[in-house]
Write an enzyme that holds these catalytic residues in place. Structure first.
Site, PDB file in Angstrom:
ATOM      1  N   PRO A   2       0.837  -1.201   0.000  1.00  0.00           N
ATOM      2  CA  PRO A   2       0.000   0.000   0.000  1.00  0.00           C
ATOM      3  C   PRO A   2       0.871   1.250   0.000  1.00  0.00           C
ATOM      4  O   PRO A   2       1.992   1.238   0.506  1.00  0.00           O
ATOM      5  CB  PRO A   2      -0.778  -0.116   1.303  1.00  0.00           C
ATOM      6  CG  PRO A   2       0.088  -0.951   2.188  1.00  0.00           C
ATOM      7  CD  PRO A   2       0.801  -1.905   1.290  1.00  0.00           C
ATOM      8  N   SER A  13       7.284   4.834   9.829  1.00  0.00           N
ATOM      9  CA  SER A  13       7.292   3.611   9.026  1.00  0.00           C
ATOM     10  C   SER A  13       5.881   3.082   8.850  1.00  0.00           C
ATOM     11  O   SER A  13       4.948   3.502   9.516  1.00  0.00           O
ATOM     12  CB  SER A  13       8.171   2.559   9.700  1.00  0.00           C
ATOM     13  OG  SER A  13       7.431   1.934  10.730  1.00  0.00           O
ATOM     14  N   LYS A  14       5.786   2.134   7.954  1.00  0.00           N
ATOM     15  CA  LYS A  14       4.485   1.523   7.681  1.00  0.00           C
ATOM     16  C   LYS A  14       3.901   0.878   8.935  1.00  0.00           C
ATOM     17  O   LYS A  14       2.704   0.779   9.095  1.00  0.00           O
ATOM     18  CB  LYS A  14       4.636   0.476   6.578  1.00  0.00           C
ATOM     19  CG  LYS A  14       5.052   1.090   5.261  1.00  0.00           C
ATOM     20  CD  LYS A  14       4.896   0.149   4.095  1.00  0.00           C
ATOM     21  CE  LYS A  14       5.230   0.912   2.810  1.00  0.00           C
ATOM     22  NZ  LYS A  14       4.868   0.233   1.590  1.00  0.00           N
ATOM     23  N   ARG A  15       4.769   0.411   9.802  1.00  0.00           N
ATOM     24  CA  ARG A  15       4.319  -0.292  11.015  1.00  0.00           C
ATOM     25  C   ARG A  15       3.885   0.677  12.117  1.00  0.00           C
ATOM     26  O   ARG A  15       3.178   0.287  13.039  1.00  0.00           O
ATOM     27  CB  ARG A  15       5.446  -1.166  11.571  1.00  0.00           C
ATOM     28  CG  ARG A  15       5.876  -2.240  10.638  1.00  0.00           C
ATOM     29  CD  ARG A  15       5.288  -3.600  11.026  1.00  0.00           C
ATOM     30  NE  ARG A  15       5.221  -4.450   9.871  1.00  0.00           N
ATOM     31  CZ  ARG A  15       4.159  -5.175   9.526  1.00  0.00           C
ATOM     32  NH1 ARG A  15       3.062  -5.147  10.268  1.00  0.00           N
ATOM     33  NH2 ARG A  15       4.178  -5.939   8.464  1.00  0.00           N
TER      34      ARG A  15
END
Ligand code: GLU
Length: 509
Positions: free
Chosen positions: A17, A265-267
């Site tokens: 994504p 970050s994505k996390r």
């Protein structure tokens, strides 16, 4: 101002994504293109098929569409410089790699993985950096060290080989960045990057430069993480003879974690409780990551919030529509240092845009939550409730639960208000006041307010001491929208019933 027609591109790799950092890159490119009457391209960089993720390309298109970032040329939109997906352009790159080899700016390398490991180990043992570069390449197996016949023979018998760029030793590489000014690297900091892989397909670096050139890109506006690649790209433009039309570079600052420690970050999103993706994403493995859209954000608020993450205007204006951003945005005012993500600020933006929304727009935003209960007093009534409560919430989806008492008698009564305020003469005063409203047919906010003043004066009590118990008796709550406007909307009949409910059902605290 640019001397060439402005053509900018957003060039994501469909590996998952799109993170809001990527969305911001797309937005800045879009704003720049619109401001200069140029073109905004979407190029899908999918040379690395191993990292391809199902649904990612569609996700990119949907995200940009949701935010109103319109693409002029792209896979879906078409255009005169297509195809716009690198996997469909694979026939275009090898000839440029050949050209570089023929001109002495690149070479074939035949080293096996074992040989490469051996070289790395040797260099590291000598405290040297384990790079394939001007120093180490002369002790490796490549067309610079092998004889012409040997190279030919290896190729003819089908040995695997790659093409590497041949960078000079210890040369200054300078280029101008529209945001950061002059940037200087030394070629010794770089390595002889692979341009063409064993399968004959290009790496990101070669494909990116060839495409930017063929697509006549005027400005490369991208994230700071690409800054270390820029000197290599500059060398490629030079070696390919395209330096005259080399795009201008602008490397955007990173978006940082809320505490400023490292890149967002994505996390981080779901860990810290806010979305880092524009739309909800379900990975092929079924893992769900939250999105701005599903969390109730308005696209205009997300656009405004992202625009301000790394850019600011010359004055203190904070609220911008996308049209205003197109007018005001400039690369010169993009900051060099990272921008901290701020969740409260994101909510604040949404709140600001909610307050500007019309009741019809709000109605559309809550459509999925509207039930017969909400329309039982008609659409006009529902619209007024939405309009009255919008300033009390950050998200449209909070309005109906908050305004439950507009559609039914209060589901609960605030005990604290009851204990503190609903005592002594107060219940009698409130009953008298409400009866007086009915008798005098004071059915609008102004009349209701002035009658409270009259009543309070007659009784020798402070008007202020009656307001909160009055609100509580009607709504069960301590706070809410302006009280008399709220009473007017509920209507005299409803207020009378609410009084009865309080008298009959609510036990003394
Ligand atoms: N494909 C690269 C990315 O995923 C593009 C970098 C660039 O804009 O040059 O971000």
């Amino acid at each position: 101002m640019s001397d060439r027609p402005v053509r900018v591109r957003f060039a994501p790799s469909p590996t998952g994504p799109l993170h809001i950092g990527g969305v911001r890159t797309a937005l800045y490119n879009y704003l720049y293109a619109r401001q200069y009457g140029g073109k905004f391209l979407l190029r899908i960089e999918d040379t690395d098929q191993k990292r391809f993720v199902q649904g990612a390309e569609e996700y990119i298109n949907q995200s940009l569409a949701w935010l109103g970032i319109d693409i002029d040329e792209g896979v879906v939109e078409g255009g005169n410089f297509g195809p716009y997906k690198q996997s469909e352009r694979m026939d275009k790159y090898a000839t440029y790699a050949e050209q570089l080899v023929n001109d002495g700016f690149a070479y074939y390398a035949f080293d096996t993985p074992d040989e490469l490991n051996e070289m790395r180990a040797k260099l590291e043992a000598n405290n040297m950096s384990a790079k394939y570069d001007a120093t180490s390449r002369m002790s490796m197996k490549n067309s610079l060290t092998l004889s012409e016949d040997d190279v030919k023979e290896r190729m003819e018998r089908g040995d695997k080989y790659i093409v590497r760029i041949k960078l000079p030793r210890n040369k200054e590489i300078r280029f101008h960045d529209e945001i950061r000014g002059w940037i200087v690297f030394n070629s010794s900091q770089l390595d002889d990057k692979v341009l063409l892989k064993e399968d004959g397909l290009p790496t990101y670096h070669l494909a990116n430069i060839v495409d930017d050139h063929l697509m006549e890109i005027s400005h490369v506006i991208r994230g700071e993480e690409w800054l270390p690649s820029a000197p290599l790209h500059v060398m490629l433009y030079r070696y390919l003879g395209w330096e005259d039309t080399m795009p201008k570079f602008a490397h955007l600052p990173l978006i940082l974690k809320p505490d400023g420690k490292g890149k967002l970050s994505k996390r981080d999103g779901d860990r810290l409780g806010f979305p880092v993706f524009p739309l909800e994403w379900k990975s092929p493995e079924g893992e769900i990551s939250s999105g701005y859209r599903e969390s109730g954000y308005m696209p205009a608020a997300v656009v405004n919030m992202l625009a301000m993450l790394g850019w600011h205007p010359s004055d203190n204006q904070e609220l911008f529509t996308i049209e205003e951003l197109i007018q005001t945005f400039s690369l010169e005012r993009v900051s060099k240092s990272g921008a901290k993500f701020d969740m409260d600020k994101s909510k604040w933006y949404n709140h600001q845009f909610l307050m500007k929304a019309s009741s019809q727009e709000l109605r559309a935003m809550v459509a999925d939550a509207v039930t017969d209960v909400h329309t039982s007093r008609g659409e006009a009534y529902l619209l007024k409730v939405l309009d009255m409560l919008k300033e009390k919430v950050s998200f449209a989806n909070e309005i109906l639960p908050l305004g439950q008492y507009f559609f039914a008698s209060p589901a609960a009564y605030d005990k604290k208000v009851q204990r503190k305020k609903w005592k002594g003469e107060v219940p009698t005063h409130i009953a008298n006041y409400i009866n007086g409203l009915l008798e005098g047919n004071h059915d609008n906010a102004e009349a209701m307010e002035s009658y409270l003043q009259t009543y309070a004066n007659e009784q020798g009590v402070g008007k202020g001491t009656l307001m909160q118990p009055l609100r509580w008796a009607v709504t069960g709550q301590a706070g809410g929208p302006p009280i008399f406007e709220m009473l007017e909307l509920l209507g005299l009949e409803e207020i009378k019933q609410r009084l009865q409910i309080v008298a009959e059902k609510v036990p003394q605290a």
